[in-house]
Design a protein around this motif. Sequence first.
Motif, PDB file in Angstrom:
ATOM      1  N   UNK A  22       0.828  -1.205   0.000  1.00 39.73           N
ATOM      2  CA  UNK A  22       0.000   0.000   0.000  1.00 39.73           C
ATOM      3  C   UNK A  22       0.865   1.260   0.000  1.00 39.73           C
ATOM      4  N   UNK A  23       1.950   1.253   0.753  1.00 40.25           N
ATOM      5  CA  UNK A  23       2.857   2.404   0.761  1.00 40.25           C
ATOM      6  C   UNK A  23       3.472   2.635  -0.621  1.00 40.25           C
ATOM      7  N   UNK A  24       3.871   1.569  -1.281  1.00 46.87           N
ATOM      8  CA  UNK A  24       4.444   1.697  -2.631  1.00 46.87           C
ATOM      9  C   UNK A  24       3.404   2.251  -3.595  1.00 46.87           C
ATOM     10  N   UNK A  25       2.179   1.764  -3.516  1.00 47.35           N
ATOM     11  CA  UNK A  25       1.112   2.258  -4.397  1.00 47.35           C
ATOM     12  C   UNK A  25       0.851   3.736  -4.149  1.00 47.35           C
ATOM     13  N   UNK A  26       0.831   4.160  -2.913  1.00 54.03           N
ATOM     14  CA  UNK A  26       0.602   5.573  -2.586  1.00 54.03           C
ATOM     15  C   UNK A  26       1.741   6.438  -3.110  1.00 54.03           C
ATOM     16  N   UNK A  27       2.967   5.992  -2.938  1.00 54.61           N
ATOM     17  CA  UNK A  27       4.114   6.775  -3.409  1.00 54.61           C
ATOM     18  C   UNK A  27       4.090   6.896  -4.926  1.00 54.61           C
ATOM     19  N   UNK A  28       3.802   5.807  -5.627  1.00 53.08           N
ATOM     20  CA  UNK A  28       3.736   5.848  -7.088  1.00 53.08           C
ATOM     21  C   UNK A  28       2.606   6.761  -7.545  1.00 53.08           C
ATOM     22  N   UNK A  29       1.454   6.693  -6.893  1.00 53.68           N
ATOM     23  CA  UNK A  29       0.328   7.552  -7.270  1.00 53.68           C
ATOM     24  C   UNK A  29       0.657   9.028  -7.060  1.00 53.68           C
ATOM     25  N   UNK A  30       1.293   9.354  -5.961  1.00 48.93           N
ATOM     26  CA  UNK A  30       1.669  10.750  -5.709  1.00 48.93           C
ATOM     27  C   UNK A  30       2.661  11.227  -6.767  1.00 48.93           C
TER      28      UNK A  30
END
Length: 51
Positions: A22-30
């Motif tokens: 989830x952290x990786x997905x959030x960072x990529x989305x940002x």
Amino acid sequence: MYAWIWRHLPGPTAAKVAQAVALVVVVVAVLLFAVFPWLDARLPFNDVTTR
């Protein structure tokens, strides 16, 4: 850095894996939706001329 993040995530291993994903997905989305569009407007690559 990754070991520090892993140690600070709560829960058992399965929960830590889910939180890390989830952290990786959030960072990529940002990066894709906020940082890269902001940066694209400031880079000089749009002024390309060919001869």
